[in-house]
Design a protein around this motif. Structure first.
Motif, PDB file in Angstrom:
ATOM      1  N   ASP A   1      51.279  51.584  43.548  1.00  0.00           N
ATOM      2  CA  ASP A   1      49.848  51.259  43.586  1.00  0.00           C
ATOM      3  C   ASP A   1      49.289  51.314  42.167  1.00  0.00           C
ATOM      4  OD1 ASP A   1      49.799  50.925  46.328  1.00  0.00           O
ATOM      5  OD2 ASP A   1      49.255  52.998  46.748  1.00  0.00           O
ATOM      6  N   ALA A   2      49.438  50.238  41.437  1.00  0.00           N
ATOM      7  CA  ALA A   2      48.977  50.206  40.042  1.00  0.00           C
ATOM      8  C   ALA A   2      48.735  48.765  39.617  1.00  0.00           C
ATOM      9  CB  ALA A   2      50.006  50.864  39.127  1.00  0.00           C
ATOM     10  N   PHE A   3      47.585  48.512  39.000  1.00  0.00           N
ATOM     11  CA  PHE A   3      47.294  47.189  38.447  1.00  0.00           C
ATOM     12  C   PHE A   3      46.424  47.339  37.212  1.00  0.00           C
ATOM     13  CE2 PHE A   3      43.606  48.004  41.066  1.00  0.00           C
ATOM     14  CZ  PHE A   3      42.558  47.311  40.472  1.00  0.00           C
ATOM     15  N   THR A   4      46.462  46.333  36.351  1.00  0.00           N
ATOM     16  CA  THR A   4      45.715  46.380  35.092  1.00  0.00           C
ATOM     17  C   THR A   4      45.221  44.998  34.719  1.00  0.00           C
ATOM     18  OG1 THR A   4      47.698  45.999  33.748  1.00  0.00           O
ATOM     19  CG2 THR A   4      47.141  48.297  34.228  1.00  0.00           C
ATOM     20  N   VAL A   5      44.178  44.958  33.883  1.00  0.00           N
ATOM     21  CA  VAL A   5      43.699  43.690  33.322  1.00  0.00           C
ATOM     22  C   VAL A   5      43.432  43.858  31.829  1.00  0.00           C
ATOM     23  CG1 VAL A   5      42.736  42.705  35.438  1.00  0.00           C
ATOM     24  CG2 VAL A   5      41.330  44.229  34.036  1.00  0.00           C
ATOM     25  N   GLN A   6      43.607  42.774  31.097  1.00  0.00           N
ATOM     26  CA  GLN A   6      43.391  42.792  29.659  1.00  0.00           C
ATOM     27  C   GLN A   6      41.910  42.673  29.306  1.00  0.00           C
ATOM     28  OE1 GLN A   6      45.779  42.819  26.573  1.00  0.00           O
ATOM     29  NE2 GLN A   6      43.715  43.631  26.378  1.00  0.00           N
ATOM     30  N   TYR A   7      41.144  42.033  30.179  1.00  0.00           N
ATOM     31  CA  TYR A   7      39.722  41.802  29.912  1.00  0.00           C
ATOM     32  C   TYR A   7      38.874  42.962  30.423  1.00  0.00           C
ATOM     33  CZ  TYR A   7      40.229  40.033  34.705  1.00  0.00           C
ATOM     34  OH  TYR A   7      40.536  39.893  36.036  1.00  0.00           O
ATOM     35  N   HIS A   8      37.540  42.835  30.293  1.00  0.00           N
ATOM     36  CA  HIS A   8      36.628  43.920  30.644  1.00  0.00           C
ATOM     37  C   HIS A   8      35.829  43.580  31.907  1.00  0.00           C
ATOM     38  CE1 HIS A   8      37.012  46.523  27.036  1.00  0.00           C
ATOM     39  NE2 HIS A   8      37.408  45.393  26.497  1.00  0.00           N
ATOM     40  N   PRO A   9      36.240  44.107  33.064  1.00  0.00           N
ATOM     41  CA  PRO A   9      35.481  43.821  34.292  1.00  0.00           C
ATOM     42  C   PRO A   9      34.119  44.497  34.331  1.00  0.00           C
ATOM     43  CG  PRO A   9      37.251  45.382  34.735  1.00  0.00           C
ATOM     44  CD  PRO A   9      37.450  44.888  33.328  1.00  0.00           C
ATOM     45  N   GLU A  10      33.919  45.540  33.497  1.00  0.00           N
ATOM     46  CA  GLU A  10      32.586  46.162  33.423  1.00  0.00           C
ATOM     47  C   GLU A  10      31.626  45.303  32.618  1.00  0.00           C
ATOM     48  OE1 GLU A  10      34.029  47.063  29.438  1.00  0.00           O
ATOM     49  OE2 GLU A  10      34.970  46.988  31.401  1.00  0.00           O
ATOM     50  N   ALA A  11      32.155  44.359  31.829  1.00  0.00           N
ATOM     51  CA  ALA A  11      31.387  43.300  31.165  1.00  0.00           C
ATOM     52  C   ALA A  11      30.129  43.771  30.457  1.00  0.00           C
ATOM     53  CB  ALA A  11      31.027  42.207  32.163  1.00  0.00           C
ATOM     54  N   SER A  12      30.298  44.474  29.367  1.00  0.00           N
ATOM     55  CA  SER A  12      29.149  44.880  28.560  1.00  0.00           C
ATOM     56  C   SER A  12      29.395  44.522  27.102  1.00  0.00           C
ATOM     57  CB  SER A  12      28.910  46.387  28.684  1.00  0.00           C
ATOM     58  OG  SER A  12      28.666  46.757  30.007  1.00  0.00           O
ATOM     59  N   PRO A  13      28.860  43.400  26.608  1.00  0.00           N
ATOM     60  CA  PRO A  13      28.032  42.431  27.321  1.00  0.00           C
ATOM     61  C   PRO A  13      28.902  41.414  28.059  1.00  0.00           C
ATOM     62  CG  PRO A  13      28.306  41.680  25.093  1.00  0.00           C
ATOM     63  CD  PRO A  13      29.074  42.980  25.201  1.00  0.00           C
ATOM     64  N   GLY A  14      28.261  40.583  28.872  1.00  0.00           N
ATOM     65  CA  GLY A  14      28.998  39.487  29.471  1.00  0.00           C
ATOM     66  C   GLY A  14      28.738  39.280  30.946  1.00  0.00           C
ATOM     67  N   PRO A  15      29.453  38.304  31.528  1.00  0.00           N
ATOM     68  CA  PRO A  15      29.308  37.968  32.942  1.00  0.00           C
ATOM     69  C   PRO A  15      29.921  39.044  33.818  1.00  0.00           C
ATOM     70  CG  PRO A  15      31.115  36.732  31.977  1.00  0.00           C
ATOM     71  CD  PRO A  15      30.455  37.463  30.841  1.00  0.00           C
ATOM     72  N   GLU A  16      29.571  39.032  35.100  1.00  0.00           N
ATOM     73  CA  GLU A  16      30.052  40.056  36.023  1.00  0.00           C
ATOM     74  C   GLU A  16      31.033  39.483  37.046  1.00  0.00           C
ATOM     75  OE1 GLU A  16      26.628  41.989  37.650  1.00  0.00           O
ATOM     76  OE2 GLU A  16      26.060  42.887  35.716  1.00  0.00           O
ATOM     77  N   ASP A  17      31.695  38.382  36.702  1.00  0.00           N
ATOM     78  CA  ASP A  17      32.627  37.719  37.613  1.00  0.00           C
ATOM     79  C   ASP A  17      33.729  38.661  38.091  1.00  0.00           C
ATOM     80  OD1 ASP A  17      31.149  35.790  36.244  1.00  0.00           O
ATOM     81  OD2 ASP A  17      32.711  34.271  36.432  1.00  0.00           O
ATOM     82  N   ALA A  18      34.217  39.533  37.192  1.00  0.00           N
ATOM     83  CA  ALA A  18      35.390  40.355  37.493  1.00  0.00           C
ATOM     84  C   ALA A  18      35.035  41.756  37.980  1.00  0.00           C
ATOM     85  CB  ALA A  18      36.270  40.450  36.245  1.00  0.00           C
ATOM     86  N   ASN A  19      33.769  42.006  38.233  1.00  0.00           N
ATOM     87  CA  ASN A  19      33.310  43.328  38.657  1.00  0.00           C
ATOM     88  C   ASN A  19      33.984  43.804  39.937  1.00  0.00           C
ATOM     89  OD1 ASN A  19      30.897  45.176  39.943  1.00  0.00           O
ATOM     90  ND2 ASN A  19      30.937  45.230  37.706  1.00  0.00           N
ATOM     91  N   VAL A  20      34.437  42.863  40.754  1.00  0.00           N
ATOM     92  CA  VAL A  20      35.061  43.164  42.041  1.00  0.00           C
ATOM     93  C   VAL A  20      36.344  43.978  41.875  1.00  0.00           C
ATOM     94  CG1 VAL A  20      36.442  41.046  42.101  1.00  0.00           C
ATOM     95  CG2 VAL A  20      35.749  42.124  44.251  1.00  0.00           C
ATOM     96  N   LEU A  21      36.924  43.998  40.691  1.00  0.00           N
ATOM     97  CA  LEU A  21      38.155  44.759  40.467  1.00  0.00           C
ATOM     98  C   LEU A  21      37.952  46.254  40.707  1.00  0.00           C
ATOM     99  CD1 LEU A  21      39.643  42.987  37.315  1.00  0.00           C
ATOM    100  CD2 LEU A  21      40.369  42.754  39.682  1.00  0.00           C
ATOM    101  N   PHE A  22      36.761  46.749  40.426  1.00  0.00           N
ATOM    102  CA  PHE A  22      36.474  48.156  40.697  1.00  0.00           C
ATOM    103  C   PHE A  22      36.485  48.423  42.208  1.00  0.00           C
ATOM    104  CE2 PHE A  22      34.822  47.762  36.397  1.00  0.00           C
ATOM    105  CZ  PHE A  22      35.251  48.943  35.814  1.00  0.00           C
ATOM    106  N   ASP A  23      36.008  47.442  42.994  1.00  0.00           N
ATOM    107  CA  ASP A  23      36.045  47.576  44.446  1.00  0.00           C
ATOM    108  C   ASP A  23      37.482  47.555  44.947  1.00  0.00           C
ATOM    109  OD1 ASP A  23      33.233  47.661  44.653  1.00  0.00           O
ATOM    110  OD2 ASP A  23      33.135  45.470  44.567  1.00  0.00           O
ATOM    111  N   GLN A  24      38.310  46.718  44.330  1.00  0.00           N
ATOM    112  CA  GLN A  24      39.721  46.666  44.715  1.00  0.00           C
ATOM    113  C   GLN A  24      40.426  47.990  44.411  1.00  0.00           C
ATOM    114  OE1 GLN A  24      41.458  43.212  42.824  1.00  0.00           O
ATOM    115  NE2 GLN A  24      40.028  41.799  43.803  1.00  0.00           N
TER     116      GLN A  24
END
Length: 368
Positions: free
Chosen positions: A324-347
């Motif tokens: 149970d492990a996953f990672t992303v190179q970008y910033h899902p917390e998006a500060s500054p920026g869009p919130e498209d990837a915010n759902v990763l925290f829910d996942q």
């Protein structure tokens, strides 16, 4: 007052000084974001770097108390085309110049940032020096070429001791490699009981905190300069769900046998398209990194590539095939920026709940 920017290739830019009257050397990088300069200048991942903003007007809405990503900025300088002297915004408390004086950071305005960005894109990131106009170019260049950039950036920006950010929900141990406050904010929003720990924490210390999940934060520099974190990840993964962001993503890759490499000029901005290979969807993301996971090195590991960058095809996400492990190179917390990837925290929260349902409990003792 005039100020000088000298690059290690001998290129010299003359501009107007703002901020503190100090000299600084650092790696020159550029960010393409059109807004969010306060979040950019306070992002710990810029530790030791001199940041160029490609958007021409900076500082027009001032500096406020709410948009910081760290308490004390770690950047070594700011390069802009135009720095607004009289900001206009109801939240503004300081101008860019006033804030940089307060934090003892030098800035230079009136620079052809388009030309500077094209140099970086052509030749890659370069060392540079912000210094007084009167200083001789030859003296600066000699000092600049002899200068060795630091490799202890993570140590500089990480918390020195553990501290809690209490909540009523799942306990998440957040390993601070240079954490942006946005990550903590997203976990708090989900009512997580967060414990922030230093970069050099051991696996035993983490597991003794009885975590339901572990978050690996963003941070500055080369992931190979943090070997103790690689060892820690190897010892905790599989015992509790894990989610990594940016530097945390790179460290996770190294811990599982993959390799990382330095990019020519990195990804820094708030409009980078990333494709989710599972769903086929494209997200616009916020990014800030100068290293990437080498795609070829993933083939003989237990990792799957989950996301790729649309612009250059580099690896943007990984998932462990068995754990149970996953990672992303970008910033899902998006500060500054869009919130498209915010759902990763829910996942991540869903992964934690699923592990709880299985009765997974890695903890040997409870310290808190």
């Amino acid at each position: 007052m005039k100020r000088k920017l000298v690059l290690e290739d001998g290129t010299v830019f003359i501009g107007e000084a703002f901020g503190a009257d100090v000299e600084k050397i650092g790696e020159i990088v550029f960010n393409t974001g059109m807004t969010g300069y306060q979040e950019i200048l306070s992002d710990p991942s810029y530790c030791g770097q001199i940041v160029t903003l490609t958007y021409p007007l900076v500082g027009n809405y001032g500096i406020n108390r709410d948009d910081f990503e760290s308490i004390n900025p770690a950047i070594h300088g700011f390069i802009v085309r135009e720095a607004a002297e009289f900001p206009s915004n109801w939240r503004s408390q300081l101008s860019l110049d006033e804030f940089f004086k307060l934090k003892k950071i030098p800035g230079i305005a009136g620079v052809d940032t388009r030309k500077l960005t094209r140099i970086i894109r052509k030749y890659g990131t370069l060392k540079g020096a912000l210094c007084s106009y009167e200083k001789a170019d030859e003296e600066i260049l000699s000092h600049l070429k002899a200068a060795v950039l630091p490799i202890d950036q993570v140590k500089r920006v990480s918390t020195k001791s553990s501290y809690p950010s209490p909540g009523r929900g799942s306990r998440v141990v957040l390993v601070d490699f240079g954490m942006k406050h946005g990550i903590l904010r997203e976990l708090n929003k989900r009512d997580c009981d967060v414990i922030v720990v230093p970069y050099n924490v051991t696996a035993e210390e983490i597991l003794n905190l009885s975590p339901d999940g572990i978050m690996l934060s963003n941070g500055p520099g080369d992931p190979k300069d943090v070997p103790q974190a690689i060892k820690m990840i190897q010892e905790v993964q599989g015992k509790v769900p894990l989610f990594g962001i940016c530097l945390g993503h790179q460290l996770f890759a190294l811990a599982n046998g993959a390799n990382t490499e330095k990019m020519k000029f990195g990804h820094r901005g708030s409009n980078h398209p990333v494709k989710d290979l599972t769903t086929g969807k494209i997200a616009i993301t916020s990014q800030n990194h100068g290293y990437t996971v080498e795609e070829e090195s993933i083939k003989h590991t237990d990792l799957d590539i989950t996301h790729i960058a649309i612009n250059d095809g580099t690896v943007e996400g990984l998932r462990h095939k068995k754990l149970d492990a996953f990672t992303v190179q970008y910033h899902p917390e998006a500060s500054p920026g869009p919130e498209d990837a915010n759902v990763l925290f829910d996942q991540f929260m869903e992964m934690i709940e699923a592990a709880k349902q299985k009765g997974v409990s890695p903890c040997q003792s409870v310290l808190i």
